[in-house]
Design a protein around this motif. Structure first.
Motif, PDB file in Angstrom:
ATOM      1  N   GLN A 125      53.839  37.932  39.879  1.00 53.46           N
ATOM      2  CA  GLN A 125      53.553  36.653  38.796  1.00 53.46           C
ATOM      3  C   GLN A 125      52.578  37.183  38.053  1.00 53.46           C
ATOM      4  O   GLN A 125      52.280  36.410  36.797  1.00 53.46           O
ATOM      5  N   PHE A 126      51.858  38.276  38.254  1.00 52.18           N
ATOM      6  CA  PHE A 126      50.810  38.390  37.285  1.00 52.18           C
ATOM      7  C   PHE A 126      50.903  40.084  36.510  1.00 52.18           C
ATOM      8  O   PHE A 126      51.402  40.970  37.185  1.00 52.18           O
ATOM      9  N   ARG A 127      50.156  40.127  35.593  1.00 50.73           N
ATOM     10  CA  ARG A 127      50.150  41.323  34.865  1.00 50.73           C
ATOM     11  C   ARG A 127      49.298  42.504  35.831  1.00 50.73           C
ATOM     12  O   ARG A 127      49.599  43.810  35.718  1.00 50.73           O
ATOM     13  N   ARG A 128      48.337  42.052  36.286  1.00 46.20           N
ATOM     14  CA  ARG A 128      47.436  42.984  37.235  1.00 46.20           C
ATOM     15  C   ARG A 128      46.880  42.225  38.202  1.00 46.20           C
ATOM     16  O   ARG A 128      46.445  40.793  38.130  1.00 46.20           O
ATOM     17  N   ALA A 129      46.939  42.726  39.503  1.00 50.28           N
ATOM     18  CA  ALA A 129      46.684  42.094  40.870  1.00 50.28           C
ATOM     19  C   ALA A 129      46.213  42.749  41.823  1.00 50.28           C
ATOM     20  O   ALA A 129      46.472  43.785  41.914  1.00 50.28           O
ATOM     21  N   PHE A 130      45.174  42.339  42.743  1.00 50.42           N
ATOM     22  CA  PHE A 130      44.698  43.164  43.757  1.00 50.42           C
ATOM     23  C   PHE A 130      44.861  42.318  45.061  1.00 50.42           C
ATOM     24  O   PHE A 130      44.755  40.953  45.036  1.00 50.42           O
ATOM     25  N   LEU A 131      44.904  43.007  46.182  1.00 48.96           N
ATOM     26  CA  LEU A 131      44.633  42.341  47.512  1.00 48.96           C
ATOM     27  C   LEU A 131      43.434  42.904  48.081  1.00 48.96           C
ATOM     28  O   LEU A 131      43.287  44.078  48.483  1.00 48.96           O
ATOM     29  N   PRO A 132      42.379  42.077  48.444  1.00 48.72           N
ATOM     30  CA  PRO A 132      40.876  42.713  49.182  1.00 48.72           C
ATOM     31  C   PRO A 132      41.614  43.035  50.444  1.00 48.72           C
ATOM     32  O   PRO A 132      42.461  42.558  51.232  1.00 48.72           O
TER      33      PRO A 132
END
Length: 212
Positions: A125-132
């Motif tokens: 859903q996002f152009r850049r994303a991350f998971l902690p």
């Protein structure tokens, strides 16, 4: 949407030094390789993943992970983790420019394919994303849409750095296996409690036997 994952694997002889209190020099390379094998095997089994590119200069790791079906990309920059990831992303994008790319840690031995699919679905859903990570300080997964650079900022406090770079933090429940990386003995025990892959389980059994 199917993803190309970039997985960095350090030279095994130098990997997982923080596990010195749990595994000696003769076991740590095997443990690091087992982590990577179980991670890559789970990733390749995920229906949301088209392929996996492993960035490494370790001959043994490259051979074993290629045997699982991963593409091996030499770490030509030799400039550390983020340079390796940026290089890997550039190589896979040259072949599949339309594919979204994700950097995935190589030390997720409890990785579940269904949880990885859920995380990648949310990231789409996002152009850049991350998971902690499980500790809430680092990062286990960083994603970029086809029209965005990966721009990895892994290392100390990478959660804060990825957030500052404009990547969206994914806040998901019940994806513990994607967050539980292994740097310390405590991390390994947490991963074992989640249920690790067969290769990690076999090496961990050697540790338990040696400790008896």
């Amino acid at each position: 949407m199917q993803w190309t994952l970039v997985v960095p694997v350090k030279t095994l002889a130098r990997a997982k030094s923080r596990l010195a209190d749990t595994a000696d020099d003769g076991v740590r390379p095997d443990l690091a390789l087992a982590f990577a094998q179980d991670t890559v095997a789970a990733a390749l089994a995920c229906p949301a993943v088209a392929d996996v590119a492993v960035v490494t200069d370790d001959v043994r790791a490259g051979r074993e992970l290629a045997g699982l079906g991963a593409r091996v990309v030499p770490d030509e920059p030799g400039g550390g983790l983020n340079a390796a990831l940026a290089h890997g992303a550039a190589v896979v994008r040259a072949a599949r420019p339309e594919s979204p790319v994700a950097a995935l840690n190589a030390d997720l031995p409890a990785l579940r394919t269904e949880e990885l699919a859920r995380v990648l679905g949310a990231a789409a859903q996002f152009r850049r994303a991350f998971l902690p990570d499980a500790a809430g300080i680092g990062t286990t997964l960083l994603t970029a849409a086809p029209d965005r650079e990966l721009a990895p900022a892994f290392g100390p406090d990478s959660r804060a750095r990825h957030h500052a770079s404009g990547a969206v933090e994914l806040r998901l429940d019940a994806v513990d296996s994607v967050r539980q990386d292994v740097d310390t003995g405590g991390d390994l025990r947490a991963a074992l409690s989640l249920g690790v892959g067969p290769r990690t389980a076999a090496v961990a059994a050697r540790l338990l036997i040696a400790g008896q």
